[in-house]
Design a protein around this motif. Structure first.
Motif: not given
Ligand code: ATP
Length: 408
Positions: A63-65, A95-98, A108-109, A142-144
């Motif tokens: 989902i996260v690319m 989102t924040s990765v790491g 999120l795609r 996901f779409r806000n």
């Protein structure tokens, strides 16, 4: 719509997300029957478009690319809806990765298609498919959404079933036509009323610049005629953009003739059928919801196709306080459940109430074990009644024939 939403909640199809905390706008939870219905819809789609075909394969991408992918596809700059003040609002969830200082902003795609394009080369290198071929994926998107509404129609977390069908550039029109028909075939297979689906050609001015043709499939939802699924010819836009941004050529090498060694190297074009799982389920529920009168009483039932019905058959003992009936009914139940997992046991209340409860969740068959099953009338020993949901009619059939009947 209110009736569908209330039935869905009451009978365990769909609940408001995080309901005990007052819900959370745009998020929905599928309950025990909803998850069965949803799995049936997804399985039918997968069977029809992946497993039953020689020119399709599946994928389940993350989902996260890498956020670079969403820059290349144009989503970072352009996946936006207008706010009331006219300013554009990007509807991708970030989102924040790491950890801490090393953290990277990712997304999120907002659609599953991206994962297909970035894996084009992997699939070609591992399977060597011949054109035309397609890659299918089912998964969360996901779409806000600025204004989530109309139950599961416009949610912030939803599921898509998408296909990228890769073709030689000159083949796109025949592929487009084939998928146009396939969209209708799928809608029919899940039980969406065909008279309620309408094709809308998206006008030049509303189409993305790279698309020569797009069709929206609209359904007559209780709140109006709205998009159910889409079909777009996207040219080579996506593979071209990812080739440039990643510096990895996403090309296809086609032998021009046996043993000549000469190859035609090009970027395939793509036809994209895009289905929404949740909108499909809403259209299935709206198509199935029926009110009628049976035996002088009004009833509500879901006229599901057997293929999507969450429960295929329910088994009852005529009376719950007769151990011989219960034991025999348990035996029938266990025998069926071994072959067909979506079978339900019910011994609550009287038979009439049980029928109504099963009608309301769309169970096509109700099987009752009674005294004749036990041999009270010797010629009827080991037979049961099987009741048809739509007509309310009962037939007496041998236990041995049940499995085949339900499977059919
Ligand atoms: P709309 O114009 O209704 O917002 P869209 O044109 O943005 O939809 P696509 O980007 O074409 O939708 O997405 C493909 C499919 O995904 C849609 O046909 C629909 O079935 C589903 N989908 C899109 N957005 C949502 C959403 N917010 N909630 C549920 N399903 C959605």
């Amino acid at each position: 719509m209110d009736k569908i939403i209330s039935l869905a909640k009451r009978r365990g199809f769909i609940y408001p997300g995080s309901e005990i905390y007052g819900g959370f706008s745009g998020f929905w939870d599928y309950g025990p029957l909803g998850v069965e219905l949803k799995n049936n819809v997804k399985q039918l789609w997968w069977r029809m478009f992946v497993q039953d075909r020689d020119d399709m394969c599946g994928l389940d991408a993350a989902i996260v690319m890498n956020p670079e992918a969403w820059k290349a596809s144009g989503h970072v700059s352009g996946f936006a809806d207008p706010l009331e003040n006219g300013k554009m609002f990007n509807t991708m969830f970030s989102t924040s990765v790491g950890a801490a200082a090393e953290a990277t902003t990712a997304y999120l795609r907002p659609e599953t298609a991206g994962g297909i394009f970035v894996n084009f080369k992997n699939v070609v290198d591992s399977l060597h498919p011949k054109l035309p071929f397609g890659i299918a994926q089912i998964g969360k998107a996901f779409r806000n959404e600025i204004a989530p509404r109309d139950f599961i129609f416009r949610a912030r977390e939803f599921e898509q079933m998408e296909i990228e069908y890769f073709v030689r550039p000159q083949e796109w029109e025949s592929a487009f036509e084939e998928w146009r028909q396939n969209v209708h075939a799928f809608n029919e297979a899940v039980g969406i009323a065909s008279g309620s689906v309408h094709e809308v050609e998206v006008a030049d001015s509303d189409r993305a610049h790279y698309s020569k043709r797009t069709i929206d499939f609209e359904f007559d939802f209780p709140f109006g005629r709205k998009e159910l699924s889409g079909l777009a010819y996207r040219g080579d836009f996506d593979l071209q953009a990812h080739s440039e941004a990643s510096s990895v050529p996403l090309t296809y090498h086609e032998e021009l003739g046996a043993n000549t060694g000469s190859k035609n190297i090009f970027i395939p074009h793509v036809v994209e059928p895009s289905f929404g799982v949740d909108r499909t389920i809403l259209a299935v529920l709206a198509s199935a919801y029926t009110e009628d009168e049976l035996g002088g009483e009004s009833r509500v039932y879901l006229k599901f196709n057997s293929a999507v019905a969450p429960i295929k058959a329910a088994v009852f003992p005529l009376l719950k306080n007769k151990p011989e009936l219960v034991a025999k009914a348990r035996e029938v139940y266990a025998m069926l459940k071994k072959q067909i997992p979506q079978i339900m046991w019910d011994d609550n209340g009287n038979i009439g109430k049980r029928y109504r409860r099963q009608d309301e969740i769309g169970t096509p068959h109700c099987i009752t074990v009674d005294f004749d099953t036990l041999g009270e009338k010797p010629e009827l020993k080991d037979t049961v009644t099987i009741r048809n949901r739509d007509t309310g009619k009962q037939e007496r059939v041998p236990i041995g024939s049940l499995r085949e009947r339900i499977a059919n």
